[in-house]
Write a protein that holds these residues in place. Structure first.
Motif, short mmCIF file in Angstrom:
data_model
loop_
_atom_site.label_atom_id
_atom_site.label_comp_id
_atom_site.label_asym_id
_atom_site.label_seq_id
_atom_site.Cartn_x
_atom_site.Cartn_y
_atom_site.Cartn_z
N UNK A 23 0.85 -1.19 0.00
CA UNK A 23 0.00 0.00 0.00
C UNK A 23 0.89 1.24 0.00
N UNK A 24 0.38 2.36 -0.48
CA UNK A 24 1.18 3.59 -0.48
C UNK A 24 1.55 3.99 0.96
N UNK A 25 2.72 4.59 1.10
CA UNK A 25 3.13 5.09 2.42
C UNK A 25 2.24 6.26 2.80
N UNK A 26 1.97 6.39 4.08
CA UNK A 26 1.19 7.52 4.54
C UNK A 26 2.02 8.80 4.42
N UNK A 27 1.34 9.93 4.51
CA UNK A 27 2.01 11.22 4.35
C UNK A 27 3.14 11.38 5.37
N UNK A 28 2.91 10.95 6.60
CA UNK A 28 3.93 11.01 7.64
C UNK A 28 3.62 9.94 8.69
N UNK A 29 4.41 9.91 9.73
CA UNK A 29 4.26 8.87 10.75
C UNK A 29 3.56 9.39 12.00
N UNK A 30 2.83 10.47 11.87
CA UNK A 30 2.14 11.04 13.03
C UNK A 30 1.08 10.09 13.57
N UNK A 31 0.94 10.12 14.89
CA UNK A 31 -0.12 9.39 15.57
C UNK A 31 -0.73 10.35 16.59
N UNK A 32 -1.88 10.03 17.14
CA UNK A 32 -2.44 10.91 18.18
C UNK A 32 -1.47 11.09 19.37
N UNK A 33 -0.74 10.03 19.72
CA UNK A 33 0.22 10.13 20.83
C UNK A 33 1.48 10.88 20.44
N UNK A 34 1.85 10.83 19.17
CA UNK A 34 3.09 11.44 18.70
C UNK A 34 2.82 12.30 17.46
N UNK A 35 2.18 13.47 17.65
CA UNK A 35 1.93 14.33 16.50
C UNK A 35 3.22 14.94 15.97
N UNK A 36 3.22 15.27 14.70
CA UNK A 36 4.40 15.87 14.09
C UNK A 36 4.16 17.37 13.96
N UNK A 37 5.08 18.13 14.50
CA UNK A 37 5.04 19.59 14.37
C UNK A 37 6.41 20.03 13.86
N UNK A 38 6.48 21.22 13.33
CA UNK A 38 7.77 21.71 12.82
C UNK A 38 8.77 21.84 13.96
N UNK A 39 8.30 22.17 15.16
CA UNK A 39 9.20 22.30 16.30
C UNK A 39 9.79 20.93 16.70
#
Length: 186
Positions: free
Chosen positions: A45-61
């Protein structure tokens, strides 16, 4: 004369048969390529846009902090080991060695696994004792054959002593009173 004529006919026949075979190869290859692509799309399956999860959100910081920590060797016990020591982009996220070297050049029992897309397919760590990539990063910090720091308290004290890290941790984890923690390192 007959031998010569037979030789010419044989040569022409081989050339014609070869031409017919060669002419059909691209059509067969295209058909095989199409089937191979169809099979691959069914399995992968295609890779998701990023590896963010509710527990580990991705932010620029958090990305900025993670990038700094990935390349910084000052936290290791001998100040020579960073994540990037064993996970080089030029070597597909590994180090290309039969066994990776940690603090004080201690050899590990295995090769360094790739970190490319690791969070997207992290089911079971090769040792079977990690929950996710964040847990892997936390445990590498105190593992004697990688960063080698004796405990998380000492490692966090090192981070707090490095100018700028506390400020960057605060930006990455603004809701926490003391954001320089092993969990946030992970």
């Amino acid at each position: 004369m007959n031998d010569h004529l037979g030789s010419v006919i044989a040569t022409v026949t081989v050339a014609v048969v070869t031409s017919i075979i060669v002419a059909t190869i691209p059509a067969r290859a295209a058909s095989n390529d199409a089937q191979l692509l169809k099979d691959a799309q069914r399995v992968f399956k295609p890779l998701s846009k990023d590896a963010a999860t509710p527990d580990f959100p991705i932010t620029s910081e958090r990305v900025e902090l993670g990038r700094m920590l990935f390349f910084d060797p000052r936290i290791s016990i001998d100040r020579t080991v960073s994540c990037s020591r064993c996970h080089l982009a030029a070597l597909y996220g590994t180090d290309g060695l039969p066994k990776w070297k940690g603090a004080f050049d201690r050899l590990n029992d295995r090769r360094a696994p790739t970190v490319f897309n690791a969070a997207l397919q992290f089911k079971v760590h090769w040792r079977g004792d990690r929950e996710n990539v964040e847990d892997q990063a936390r445990k590498a910090l105190t593992f004697s054959k990688s960063f080698g720091t004796p405990d998380n308290t000492g490692a966090m004290a090192k981070l707090k002593a490095i100018a700028g890290y506390t400020r960057i941790f605060r930006r990455a984890f603004p809701d926490e009173q003391d954001p320089v923690t092993a969990d946030n390192w992970g």
